[in-house]
Design a protein around this motif. Structure first.
Motif, PDB file in Angstrom:
ATOM      1  N   GLU A 204      43.943  23.477  38.760  1.00 32.96           N
ATOM      2  CA  GLU A 204      43.581  24.949  38.833  1.00 32.96           C
ATOM      3  C   GLU A 204      42.236  25.249  38.510  1.00 32.96           C
ATOM      4  OE1 GLU A 204      47.731  26.813  36.959  1.00 32.96           O
ATOM      5  OE2 GLU A 204      45.950  26.186  35.646  1.00 32.96           O
TER       6      GLU A 204
ATOM      7  N   THR B  36      40.289  38.040  35.588  1.00 32.52           N
ATOM      8  CA  THR B  36      41.167  37.336  35.002  1.00 32.52           C
ATOM      9  C   THR B  36      40.828  37.219  33.438  1.00 32.52           C
ATOM     10  OG1 THR B  36      42.244  34.959  35.056  1.00 32.52           O
ATOM     11  CG2 THR B  36      39.924  35.035  35.035  1.00 32.52           C
TER      12      THR B  36
ATOM     13  N   GLN C 236      52.272  31.388  37.720  1.00 30.97           N
ATOM     14  CA  GLN C 236      50.787  31.682  38.062  1.00 30.97           C
ATOM     15  C   GLN C 236      51.026  33.124  39.125  1.00 30.97           C
ATOM     16  OE1 GLN C 236      50.749  27.902  40.584  1.00 30.97           O
ATOM     17  NE2 GLN C 236      49.094  26.971  39.279  1.00 30.97           N
TER      18      GLN C 236
ATOM     19  N   ASP D 119      53.054  34.659  43.582  1.00 35.84           N
ATOM     20  CA  ASP D 119      52.566  33.575  42.912  1.00 35.84           C
ATOM     21  C   ASP D 119      51.357  32.880  43.785  1.00 35.84           C
ATOM     22  OD1 ASP D 119      53.595  31.799  44.999  1.00 35.84           O
ATOM     23  OD2 ASP D 119      55.463  31.260  43.986  1.00 35.84           O
ATOM     24  N   TRP D 120      51.062  31.949  43.302  1.00 36.93           N
ATOM     25  CA  TRP D 120      49.756  31.139  43.988  1.00 36.93           C
ATOM     26  C   TRP D 120      50.140  30.422  45.297  1.00 36.93           C
ATOM     27  CZ3 TRP D 120      45.996  28.470  40.223  1.00 36.93           C
ATOM     28  CH2 TRP D 120      45.369  29.347  39.232  1.00 36.93           C
TER      29      TRP D 120
ATOM     30  N   SER E  75      49.036  25.305  43.358  1.00 38.35           N
ATOM     31  CA  SER E  75      50.168  25.878  43.115  1.00 38.35           C
ATOM     32  C   SER E  75      51.210  25.050  42.597  1.00 38.35           C
ATOM     33  CB  SER E  75      50.652  26.572  44.263  1.00 38.35           C
ATOM     34  OG  SER E  75      52.047  27.123  44.222  1.00 38.35           O
TER      35      SER E  75
ATOM     36  N   TYR F 259      41.905  27.853  33.039  1.00 43.60           N
ATOM     37  CA  TYR F 259      42.448  26.855  34.099  1.00 43.60           C
ATOM     38  C   TYR F 259      41.990  25.533  33.977  1.00 43.60           C
ATOM     39  CZ  TYR F 259      43.043  31.711  35.842  1.00 43.60           C
ATOM     40  OH  TYR F 259      43.330  32.850  36.169  1.00 43.60           O
TER      41      TYR F 259
ATOM     42  N   LEU G 265      43.898  29.402  46.285  1.00 44.24           N
ATOM     43  CA  LEU G 265      44.677  29.004  45.109  1.00 44.24           C
ATOM     44  C   LEU G 265      45.928  28.225  45.243  1.00 44.24           C
ATOM     45  CD1 LEU G 265      44.998  32.527  43.528  1.00 44.24           C
ATOM     46  CD2 LEU G 265      43.506  30.662  42.812  1.00 44.24           C
TER      47      LEU G 265
ATOM     48  N   GLU H  53      46.177  35.314  37.063  1.00 40.66           N
ATOM     49  CA  GLU H  53      46.417  34.484  35.555  1.00 40.66           C
ATOM     50  C   GLU H  53      47.124  33.187  36.005  1.00 40.66           C
ATOM     51  OE1 GLU H  53      45.177  35.549  33.014  1.00 40.66           O
ATOM     52  OE2 GLU H  53      44.592  37.769  33.401  1.00 40.66           O
ATOM     53  N   THR H  54      47.492  32.341  35.141  1.00 36.00           N
ATOM     54  CA  THR H  54      48.339  31.144  35.101  1.00 36.00           C
ATOM     55  C   THR H  54      48.751  31.140  33.684  1.00 36.00           C
ATOM     56  OG1 THR H  54      48.405  28.751  35.483  1.00 36.00           O
ATOM     57  CG2 THR H  54      46.493  29.644  34.181  1.00 36.00           C
TER      58      THR H  54
END
Length: 275
Positions: free
Chosen positions: A176, A166, A248, A236-237, A269, A172, A265, A212-213
Motif C-alpha cells: 500500500e 486521507t 480499502q 474499493d481499490w 488491492s 499505508y 491503487l 482510506e485503508t
C-alpha cells in the motif's frame, strides 16, 4: 426500494438520531471532564474511546429500538443485533476520536442505513459546526441552521488537477505504501487529518477525492449514499463496489479522477477483513 414517503420518514428519523448523538457528544467536546481510554489490541498501541463515543451510540440505539425494533444495528461500540434484518443501521458515534480528544472540529457522527445489504441512506454530522450532510435516493444536501442546500460534486478532468485527502499517510504499509505515494505524487494536493469530514467535502465539491485503508463498515456505510447521491463514486481499490466489511476505499467526485487513482491503487488491492 422504499417509496418516497417512506424515505422521507426515514430521513426525518436519521436526523433525529444525529441530534440525539450531538446532545451527548457536544457537552463533552473540549471538556476537561472528558475521559479517554485506549482499546486493547490495536496495532498502533493507541486507539482511544471516550464516554462521548459510548454515550452517543447508546442514545442512537435507544431511539432505534424504540421506533424500529425490527431493524438491525451494527455499531462500533456495542456490536451487532439482527444483522439479517431488511433494514440495518450502521453506527460510528464519533468518527475521528483522535480529533475529538484534541479539540479539533473535524470529528463526525456517521449513521448509515442499509436496505437488504446495500447502503441507501447516510449522514455525516459535525454538530460543533452545525453541519449535517445527508444523502439518500431523494438526493444529497447540507443541512445547517440557515436551511438546506443541495450537495453536488465538482467536475475534475484529471488527477494532476485533483485535491485529495486521507487521514494519515502512515496508515499505508507493505504494498500500500508505494501505491499511496504514487497517487500522492500524481495529484495536485493531498490533505491529511480530516477523517470522514474529507468525504463530506468531496460531496460538497470542495475536494476531488478521499481514500482510506482498513475501514470497518461503520466507517464507510454512511458516506457512500452522501457521495453517490451528490453525483460522485465510491469503490474499493480494485474499482469494485465497497463490500459489507469496509476495507480499502477510494471516493471521487468524477469518474476520471477515480479511474486514474485506481490505476495507482489497484496493484495493492486486497480483500477486506471479515468481522
Amino acid at each position: 426500494m422504499a417509496s418516497s414517503a417512506e424515505l422521507e420518514t426515514l430521513e426525518a428519523f436519521i436526523l433525529r438520531l444525529a441530534e440525539a448523538a450531538a446532545g451527548v457528544a457536544l457537552p463533552l467536546f473540549r471538556s476537561v471532564e472528558l475521559g479517554e481510554v485506549s482499546k486493547p489490541g490495536h496495532s498502533s498501541g493507541f486507539d482511544p474511546v471516550t464516554e462521548a463515543d459510548k454515550g452517543a451510540e447508546r442514545a442512537i440505539r435507544a431511539l432505534i429500538e424504540a421506533e424500529y425494533p425490527d431493524h438491525g444495528i451494527i455499531g462500533e461500540e456495542y456490536g451487532t443485533v439482527r444483522a439479517d434484518a431488511d433494514y440495518v443501521w450502521v453506527l460510528d458515534p464519533i468518527d475521528g476520536t483522535r480529533a475529538f480528544i484534541s479539540g479539533l472540529p473535524l470529528w463526525t457522527t456517521l449513521i448509515g442505513l442499509r436496505h437488504k445489504g446495500r447502503p441507501i441512506m447516510g449522514v455525516i454530522a459535525q454538530p460543533f459546526l452545525k453541519e449535517i450532510f445527508l444523502g439518500s435516493p431523494l438526493g444529497s444536501r447540507l443541512i445547517t441552521p440557515s436551511g438546506s442546500t443541495p450537495l453536488r460534486v465538482r467536475a475534475c478532468a484529471a488527477l494532476d488537477q485533483a485535491v485529495l485527502a486521507t487521514t494519515d499517510p502512515h496508515l499505508y504499509s507493505g504494498d500500500e505504501e508505494p501505491a499511496f505515494t504514487a497517487l500522492r505524487k500524481a495529484s495536485k494536493l493531498m490533505r491529511y487529518g480530516c477523517d470522514a469530514y474529507a468525504f463530506a467535502m468531496v460531496a460538497q465539491g470542495t475536494m476531488d477525492g478521499a481514500l482510506e485503508t482498513g475501514l470497518k463498515a461503520w466507517d464507510i456505510d454512511a458516506i457512500i449514499p452522501v457521495i453517490e447521491n451528490a453525483g460522485g463514486v465510491v469503490t474499493d481499490w480494485a474499482g469494485a463496489p465497497v463490500g459489507p466489511y469496509g476495507g480499502q476505499v477510494m471516493a471521487a467526485g468524477s469518474r476520471a479522477v477515480l479511474e486514474a487513482a485506481i490505476e495507482h491503487l489497484s496493484p495493492a488491492s486486497k480483500p477486506a477483513e471479515v468481522h
